[in-house]
Scaffold this active site. Structure first.
Site, PDB file in Angstrom:
ATOM      1  N   GLU B 130       0.843  -1.348  -0.175  1.00 15.56           N
ATOM      2  CA  GLU B 130       0.070  -0.090   0.189  1.00 15.56           C
ATOM      3  C   GLU B 130       0.998   1.070  -0.129  1.00 15.56           C
ATOM      4  O   GLU B 130       2.093   1.085   0.684  1.00 15.56           O
ATOM      5  CB  GLU B 130      -0.929   0.029   1.314  1.00 15.56           C
ATOM      6  N   GLY B 134       5.864   3.045   6.035  1.00 18.09           N
ATOM      7  CA  GLY B 134       5.876   1.847   6.913  1.00 18.09           C
ATOM      8  C   GLY B 134       5.033   0.865   6.843  1.00 18.09           C
ATOM      9  O   GLY B 134       4.299   0.235   7.722  1.00 18.09           O
ATOM     10  N   GLU B 362       7.911  -6.092  -2.153  1.00 15.03           N
ATOM     11  CA  GLU B 362       7.300  -7.169  -1.598  1.00 15.03           C
ATOM     12  C   GLU B 362       6.252  -7.614  -2.469  1.00 15.03           C
ATOM     13  O   GLU B 362       5.336  -6.812  -2.960  1.00 15.03           O
ATOM     14  CB  GLU B 362       7.053  -6.620  -0.324  1.00 15.03           C
TER      15      GLU B 362
END
Lengths: 406, 367
Positions: B130, B134, B362
């Site tokens: 997203e 963090g 990721e």
């Protein structure tokens, strides 16, 4: 197959050695570090009785013999465990050592019998290797110790320093020292030969035992040779100076292909001791390492710890690979230097970082961590410094001779 | 028993992919980076290698090879050596097939897998990351709410490769409180209302790969859209993804190392090759050592996955280590080439831009 599971016999061996290290090494670790040149005879005799002494000479016994085709893997795994206990004590264990490795690599069957059989019987004995001189370290071609043929003897003259277990091998047991000397200085490397000098040979004298940063229980001796006469057949390999083939020198260098992974394993043992200690201290403080948590959410300590852990494991796997190759009879010159260079640097940094992380717990002599940091550093130096191993790796990568890249 | 040699079958796969990467991928890498396009013909050719459909059971139209993370890592390294953008494009369908093979229901497999076992390449994708500081998979903002026996998805994703042409998209969304055990994986078909493919992203590297932001506005899915990931499934999928990315990073590193090595032998300074200077030779030696070291960490993590064990620690360490080393190695490769390394005539600057991404990537590939 790509596989990382140790065979069961090596797992058993590791467990046995771990128990031994916990019970017999850790408790005397600090004491003999402080007492420096004193030997823990009780421990040394016990180790002698257990192993009757060899791990790297090809004369393996017991559990090692059982590990058929996995001898070198067993050797690096057990070395890691012993050094986890105490690297200095590990280096002090009576065995044929580096001298034995040289005899095993370059000796005739008769020489092997004459010099290695003694390590299976009688009182504790040590074998040592004398290469370094006051004026030359890694540049072994610059060796100035001379071996001159005189009738039925070789006559050695020169000074050797930094000889691990030199005192024990030369004067405190019925061991031997393998001495590198030149038979023809004009021949450079081709003139360098290795000679076995038996214990208490007249003309060989220990003149100094070094005071060191770490591994203090292990003696590091200066040996002086003055008209030291040894039998003709104590030379390892051919006495001929073969300028082209350089067999003598290469034979001696091949010793390092076997011993560098063992040194790397010893380094990793020290690093693991520091890592275990750090993990336990962090856990006591309520800090758990959260694998998989995004880096932005990790504490600096967690990141440092993971970095230490990954570096150590990377070094361990490189070491296992170098040993595995030897077990399969593959040439591992490149891989041996790779694992040594990686492990030496990794544990130097890992132990230094551990002291930093733990602050007073790390710096205080109340705990062993500061000792491990001191012990670790030697692995970045002996058996070829970090830089020498990088040089070897670089030559192999580029296909350069030592003349083209030096 | 400890071993460091791929099996005969694995070597065959490795050799096949290696030649393909050398002959087909590498020559098109720079163009893909400059134009942002990967030739469809190349993708079709790569499809012919059977890398994706190979591990799909015959019952669903595949070749029925074992799904192995170790083999996957070997393949990923070779493709990554060829080019990272092209590698990620070619492997994108695995983002759906691998999770389905591991955690799909029978009905899901039957419906979806045959799409990815045909004659031609069909794109698939996954939406995990997203766009915010963090990002943590354990605390995602994309939520899946249970309603009327189905699911409603809401959220905003980024780094979704090939989203514009993907037949299926796996969306990772939170179904409850924090924790990976509360993450659901949902199968979303192309054209599902509420799924909005936003503008193509512009990235520093992997410029050949089309990636998109995706907005999910009240996306209604049937109950059967969720994969049976259970307690630990999502963790395992993330670990598989880490291993894939780490292996790709090894490939990128190896490409940079080989290029720097060859350049250093050619380039003369002060009358000798610069490789004959320790300052250069040691850098290159360290690259070689670290590439081997990283590869072994990747293999170990993959091996643990193949044994069905919890491999999170190993996968995390391997990925992190690989990402850091890839950046170091590609940066040093630029350094070895000096000014020439900075010029786009040589590929090393591209590899540096690509390698920088690994710390961020990721869920962009899976084995």
């Amino acid at each position: 197959m790509i596989d990382f599971e140790l065979p069961e016999n090596i797992v058993r061996l590791r467990e046995a050695i771990h128990a031994l290290a916990t019970e017999h090494m850790r408790p005397i670790s600090r004491e003999y570090d402080e007492r420096e040149h004193e030997k823990p005879w009780e421990f040394l005799r016990m180790m002698w009785e257990i192993s009757k002494g060899t791990t790297i000479t090809g004369e393996a016994d017991g559990a090692l013999r059982e590990a058929r085709g996995t001898r070198h893997l067993a050797s690096v795994v057990s070395t890691e465990e012993l050094s986890w206990g105490d690297a200095g004590l590990y280096l002090s264990i009576p065995n044929a050592g580096l001298g034995g490795a040289a005899v095993a690599a370059a000796g005739t069957p008769e020489q092997k019998q004459r010099f290695l059989a003694r390590f299976r019987e009688g009182e504790p004995k040590w074998g040592a290797m004398a290469i370094t001189e006051p004026g030359c370290g890694s540049d072994t071609a610059a060796i100035t110790t001379t071996a001159v043929r005189d009738g039925d003897h070789w006559v050695l003259n020169g000074t050797k320093i930094f000889c691990t277990s030199g005192l024990m091998a030369a004067e405190k047991s019925e061991g031997f020292v393998v001495v590198w000397a030149t038979v023809d200085r004009s021949a450079g490397r081709a003139g360098i030969k290795a000679f076995v000098v038996d214990h208490h040979t007249p003309g060989m004298k220990v003149t100094k035992v070094e005071k060191k940063l770490g591994i203090r229980v292990s003696d590091t001796a200066t040996l002086v040779f003055e008209d030291c006469r040894i039998p003709l057949d104590n030379i390892l390999g051919s006495p001929e100076v073969e300028k082209e083939r350089k067999e003598g020198f290469k034979g001696a260098m091949a010793t390092f292909d076997a011993t560098r992974p063992v040194v790397a394993a010893s380094a990793i043992g020290v690093g693991r001791a520091a890592l275990d200690f750090t993990r336990e201290a962090l856990e006591k403080a309520g800090i758990r390492i959260r694998y998989g948590t995004p880096p932005t959410k990790l504490t600096a300590v967690e990141r440092d710890f993971m970095d230490m852990e990954a570096n150590l494991q990377a070094a361990r796997l490189l070491t296992w690979r170098a040993a595995w190759m030897m077990d399969r009879g593959m040439r591992n010159n490149l891989e041996a230097s790779m694992c040594k260079a990686k492990a030496g640097l990794a544990v130097t940094r890992v132990t230094q970082k551990a002291v930093e992380i733990l602050g007073p717990l790390g710096y205080s002599r109340k705990y062993l961590l500061e000792k491990w940091m001191r012990d670790a550093k030697i692995n970045d130096i002996f058996e070829g410094t970090q830089q020498i191993n990088l040089l070897i790796v670089a030559r192999r990568i580029f296909g350069y001779s030592s003349r083209e890249l030096n | 028993m400890v071993g460091f040699e791929p099996s005969e079958d694995q070597k065959l796969v490795q050799e096949t992919v290696r030649s393909f990467a050398r002959e087909q991928i590498r020559p098109r890498a720079r163009d893909a980076d400059e134009t942002g396009e990967i030739p469809a013909a190349l993708v079709e050719q790569a499809w012919g290698l059977g890398l994706v459909q190979g591990t799909v059971p015959e019952a669903y139209g595949g070749f029925g090879n074992e799904l192995s993370a170790v083999t996957g890592a070997l393949v990923a390294e070779e493709l990554g050596w060829g080019d990272l953008s092209i590698a990620l494009h070619i492997l994108a369908p695995s983002l759906v097939t691998v999770p389905l093979l591991e955690f799909g229901t029978e009905a899901q497999k039957r419906e979806v897998l045959p799409t990815y076992t045909g004659e031609n390449f069909r794109a698939a994708t996954a939406a995990l990351v997203e766009p915010r500081f963090g990002f943590d998979p354990a605390e995602m903002e994309t939520v899946a709410e249970k309603k009327n026996g189905g699911w409603i998805l809401r959220g905003h994703k980024c780094f979704v490769p090939l989203a514009d042409e993907a037949e299926h998209m796996l969306v990772y969304a939170r179904t409850g409180g924090p924790g990976l055990e509360n993450v659901g994986v949902f199968l979303v078909r192309r054209g599902t209302p509420g799924v909005e493919i936003l503008e193509r992203e512009k990235n520093m590297g992997i410029k050949g790969l089309r990636t998109f932001e995706v907005r999910l506005s009240d996306v209604r899915l049937p109950a059967e859209a969720r994969l049976e990931t259970g307690e630990a499934g999502v963790r395992r999928l993330l670990d598989r993804s880490r291993v894939a990315l780490a292996a790709l990073a090894v490939g990128v590193s190896r490409a940079a190392f080989e290029y720097a090595r060859d350049y250093a032998k050619e380039r003369k300074a002060f009358g000798v090759a610069i490789a004959q200077k320790q300052a250069i030779a040691f850098m290159v030696a360290e690259m070689a050592i670290e590439i081997d070291a990283t590869r072994l960490l990747v293999w170990e993590a993959a091996w643990k996955l193949d044994r069905g064990e919890d491999a999170t620690r190993e996968a995390v360490l391997a990925k992190q280590y690989a990402a850091e080393r890839a950046l170091e190695i590609t940066d040093n490769a630029v350094q070895v080439l000096g000014g020439h390394g900075y010029i786009r005539d040589h590929p090393v600057e591209m590899w540096l831009r690509n390698a920088r991404g690994f710390a961020t990537f990721e869920g962009l590939a899976i084995v």
